[in-house]
Design a protein around this motif. Sequence first.
Motif, PDB file in Angstrom:
ATOM      1  N   UNK A 184     -21.686  75.613  16.448  1.00  0.00           N
ATOM      2  CA  UNK A 184     -21.619  76.959  17.021  1.00  0.00           C
ATOM      3  C   UNK A 184     -22.950  77.362  17.656  1.00  0.00           C
ATOM      4  N   UNK A 185     -24.044  76.867  17.094  1.00  0.00           N
ATOM      5  CA  UNK A 185     -25.346  77.138  17.702  1.00  0.00           C
ATOM      6  C   UNK A 185     -25.468  76.528  19.087  1.00  0.00           C
ATOM      7  N   UNK A 186     -25.059  75.266  19.225  1.00  0.00           N
ATOM      8  CA  UNK A 186     -25.103  74.613  20.536  1.00  0.00           C
ATOM      9  C   UNK A 186     -24.170  75.301  21.520  1.00  0.00           C
ATOM     10  N   UNK A 187     -22.980  75.671  21.081  1.00  0.00           N
ATOM     11  CA  UNK A 187     -22.032  76.351  21.957  1.00  0.00           C
ATOM     12  C   UNK A 187     -22.580  77.680  22.453  1.00  0.00           C
ATOM     13  N   UNK A 188     -23.270  78.404  21.582  1.00  0.00           N
ATOM     14  CA  UNK A 188     -23.849  79.692  21.968  1.00  0.00           C
ATOM     15  C   UNK A 188     -24.954  79.524  23.002  1.00  0.00           C
ATOM     16  N   UNK A 189     -25.843  78.541  22.786  1.00  0.00           N
ATOM     17  CA  UNK A 189     -26.935  78.310  23.735  1.00  0.00           C
ATOM     18  C   UNK A 189     -26.389  77.896  25.106  1.00  0.00           C
ATOM     19  N   UNK A 190     -25.393  77.022  25.119  1.00  0.00           N
ATOM     20  CA  UNK A 190     -24.793  76.609  26.381  1.00  0.00           C
ATOM     21  C   UNK A 190     -24.103  77.777  27.078  1.00  0.00           C
ATOM     22  N   UNK A 191     -23.502  78.657  26.303  1.00  0.00           N
ATOM     23  CA  UNK A 191     -22.875  79.839  26.872  1.00  0.00           C
ATOM     24  C   UNK A 191     -23.909  80.724  27.566  1.00  0.00           C
ATOM     25  N   UNK A 192     -25.045  80.909  26.917  1.00  0.00           N
ATOM     26  CA  UNK A 192     -26.120  81.708  27.514  1.00  0.00           C
ATOM     27  C   UNK A 192     -26.626  81.055  28.793  1.00  0.00           C
ATOM     28  N   UNK A 193     -26.790  79.731  28.759  1.00  0.00           N
ATOM     29  CA  UNK A 193     -27.241  79.015  29.959  1.00  0.00           C
ATOM     30  C   UNK A 193     -26.249  79.178  31.102  1.00  0.00           C
ATOM     31  N   UNK A 194     -24.968  79.066  30.788  1.00  0.00           N
ATOM     32  CA  UNK A 194     -23.947  79.155  31.829  1.00  0.00           C
ATOM     33  C   UNK A 194     -23.891  80.561  32.420  1.00  0.00           C
ATOM     34  N   UNK A 317     -17.114  82.504   7.314  1.00  0.00           N
ATOM     35  CA  UNK A 317     -18.576  82.545   7.346  1.00  0.00           C
ATOM     36  C   UNK A 317     -19.160  81.535   8.329  1.00  0.00           C
ATOM     37  N   UNK A 318     -18.600  80.334   8.352  1.00  0.00           N
ATOM     38  CA  UNK A 318     -19.171  79.290   9.187  1.00  0.00           C
ATOM     39  C   UNK A 318     -19.114  79.620  10.657  1.00  0.00           C
ATOM     40  N   UNK A 319     -17.925  79.936  11.155  1.00  0.00           N
ATOM     41  CA  UNK A 319     -17.774  80.186  12.583  1.00  0.00           C
ATOM     42  C   UNK A 319     -18.437  81.498  12.998  1.00  0.00           C
ATOM     43  N   UNK A 320     -18.183  82.563  12.249  1.00  0.00           N
ATOM     44  CA  UNK A 320     -18.759  83.863  12.615  1.00  0.00           C
ATOM     45  C   UNK A 320     -20.269  83.882  12.422  1.00  0.00           C
ATOM     46  N   UNK A 321     -20.720  83.376  11.263  1.00  0.00           N
ATOM     47  CA  UNK A 321     -22.153  83.391  10.997  1.00  0.00           C
ATOM     48  C   UNK A 321     -22.890  82.443  11.935  1.00  0.00           C
ATOM     49  N   UNK A 322     -22.261  81.328  12.292  1.00  0.00           N
ATOM     50  CA  UNK A 322     -22.903  80.377  13.193  1.00  0.00           C
ATOM     51  C   UNK A 322     -23.206  80.987  14.540  1.00  0.00           C
ATOM     52  N   UNK A 323     -22.233  81.692  15.117  1.00  0.00           N
ATOM     53  CA  UNK A 323     -22.454  82.331  16.418  1.00  0.00           C
ATOM     54  C   UNK A 323     -23.483  83.454  16.311  1.00  0.00           C
ATOM     55  N   UNK A 324     -23.341  84.294  15.281  1.00  0.00           N
ATOM     56  CA  UNK A 324     -24.251  85.437  15.133  1.00  0.00           C
ATOM     57  C   UNK A 324     -25.681  84.975  14.876  1.00  0.00           C
ATOM     58  N   UNK A 325     -25.831  84.004  13.960  1.00  0.00           N
ATOM     59  CA  UNK A 325     -27.171  83.542  13.606  1.00  0.00           C
ATOM     60  C   UNK A 325     -27.857  82.875  14.792  1.00  0.00           C
ATOM     61  N   UNK A 326     -27.131  82.038  15.518  1.00  0.00           N
ATOM     62  CA  UNK A 326     -27.738  81.370  16.674  1.00  0.00           C
ATOM     63  C   UNK A 326     -28.120  82.370  17.760  1.00  0.00           C
TER      64      UNK A 326
END
Length: 384
Positions: A184-194, A317-326
């Motif tokens: 989820x951290x990688x997905x969030x960073x790529x989303x920001x880049x895009x 927790x994993x999916x939601x916290x992963x996106x929020x924390x990243x």
Amino acid sequence: ARLDPLLDTHPHLSTLTKYIVGVLFVFRESYVQLITSQHWSFISSVLTPSQSSMWFAPISGLTSVTSALAAICVGKLSAVWGIPGVVGAAGLFLAFSVIFGDIAYRVAEKHGFNPADEHYRKKEAKLKAAASKGGSNKNTASTSSSSSPPSKHDKEESLIVKAKDVFTRVPTLWALFCEILACQGLSTVLNVCCVTKVAEVIPDDAERADWMGKFFAFTNVVSSVLQFGVLPATSSFLEPSTLWKIMPLIMMTMSCVLAFPKRVGKELADPTLNMVGAAYAVMKILEFSVRRMLDEMVYVPLDYESRFVGKEVISVLGYRFGKSASSLVLSAITHTLGIGGLRELSYFTTAAAALWLGTAWRLSNFVPTRAEAEEAYKTMKKGS
């Protein structure tokens, strides 16, 4: 935008409505994730490992198709019925979901594969074991349980104890939890880049919305093709542990291309929109198709508590916290260091991909082969 004539003439009511909508949105996000995890837990309980490798991908593909159809219908229905009508239709579909869920459990009960039976049998076995140690303890427990039901605090404490026990007893779930956070951290960073690159290249809002719509339409189409055609065939000869390793290796390669593109003179050129879009598209396709199938296959050979209690904690927790924390970490780093360009963000993408590679590789060491999963499943069913 005007909400409603009544709300527009009463500012306080308008503000209250906005807060209520916000609370309902948060509740919906958590509720959908919880219900989805329970649906998949049920499917994981009634299918064998070999059946799951065949059916998980098409089932995921079907959910992608229905989501796409629902998204298309929202715009048309809102023009005819308005927003209240669309919300009412959503509530009606939710009622159908409850009805069909109840039917599914009734069918499972009728044919002898209700997932809850495993839990009840284990609970009964524990009570019999306790009774064999002393009849007085059994009578005391029976009297107390029949006279006063467990309090809300006891139920909450019991859930926490169960979750802790599951993670301690099943290292695979802890490894999966860490992998989800990294993914989820990688997905969030790529989303920001895009989003950053699209805003830079396409300043017009309408054109940018059109580009994003076509982008997600493309990812959904490719994901559906993989889910219906490719994955059911490849999963019959590729071990899940191999697929867990292939995914982050692909993204590690693409992130390195983003971070270290060709030089223009003496300096590195910024990643192009096609490069950034391709990396983000591949990430979403892997998430929607391959990773979703592998994630659900992890639970099939596990016991009841691992499938339901552990999955509930991991999913929420994993999916939601992963996106929020990243998002928070990325925001704090860029604000503190005063960076935010696409060049610097691409470096974060490489770091996130390396972290995902490490966690996925570790998880692959815990994932059993198809033969081992089938044997573990048969042993679990015999023991239950």
